[in-house]
Design an enzyme around this catalytic site. Sequence first.
Site, PDB file in Angstrom:
ATOM      1  CG  ASP A   9      35.238  39.880  38.608  1.00  7.09           C
ATOM      2  OD1 ASP A   9      35.404  41.063  38.962  1.00  7.09           O
ATOM      3  OD2 ASP A   9      34.140  39.290  38.663  1.00  7.09           O
ATOM      4  CG  ASP A  11      31.808  41.331  44.161  1.00  9.55           C
ATOM      5  OD1 ASP A  11      32.721  40.970  44.908  1.00  9.55           O
ATOM      6  OD2 ASP A  11      31.130  42.361  44.367  1.00  9.55           O
ATOM      7  CG  ASP A 171      31.160  37.353  37.013  1.00  3.95           C
ATOM      8  OD1 ASP A 171      32.031  38.241  37.082  1.00  3.95           O
ATOM      9  OD2 ASP A 171      29.995  37.526  37.403  1.00  3.95           O
TER      10      ASP A 171
END
Length: 226
Positions: A9, A11, A171
């Site tokens: 991922d 961001d 995240d």
Amino acid sequence: MTRPIIVFDLDGTLVDTAPDLLDSLNHSLAASDLAAVDEAGFRRFVGHGGRVMIERAHAAQNKALVAEEHDRLLKLFLDHYTLNIPGKSRPYPGVVAALDRFQAAGYLMAVCTNKYEANSATLIGALGMSSYFAAICGQDTFAFRKPDPRHLTETIRLAGGDAENALMIGDSQTDIDTAKAAGIPVVAVDFGYTDRHVREFEPTLVISHFDTLTPDLAERLIAAAR
């Protein structure tokens, strides 16, 4: 067997983009006469792209949002964000060293993000990391996006990898749910953008620093998932 692949991922995982996303979100909210969102509150809104951030910020302030206004505010958000890339965004500590380790070990690498593809590629390029990735796939790359597992599996395919020899790093619950649905092991970083601790979403493993992420660890997790 194809080379192993590790999919990240963007961001909140590879890059701390929160300062710039927050600035752009607040730029758009000001045009709707809404109060600015602070850094703590911002974490409740991220993970699904700018449109959802704007929607959630309005809902939090009990303000209705019609489609035309939503589109206008999204354009303001995207224009502000795009014009300021890379802004204050920086890779998290240990990211570049980890990418070097996986590159030296012969891993393919890719990015699977709900950020728009063009902004993702521009950000990664501005931070000098483009050469690491065989594919950078955003929310508009395909006709589907995370948590749809096809976003992840098609990113892997586009990068030349195999979903049976892959690992996801993210995240958020979105990343974890996506990887689980694809049958791919997932490592969650605990410093990203979520208002609940990532261990609640039951990833394969939780790490607190990229120094922990090594090819040996990835190999073990991939092998255990087969």
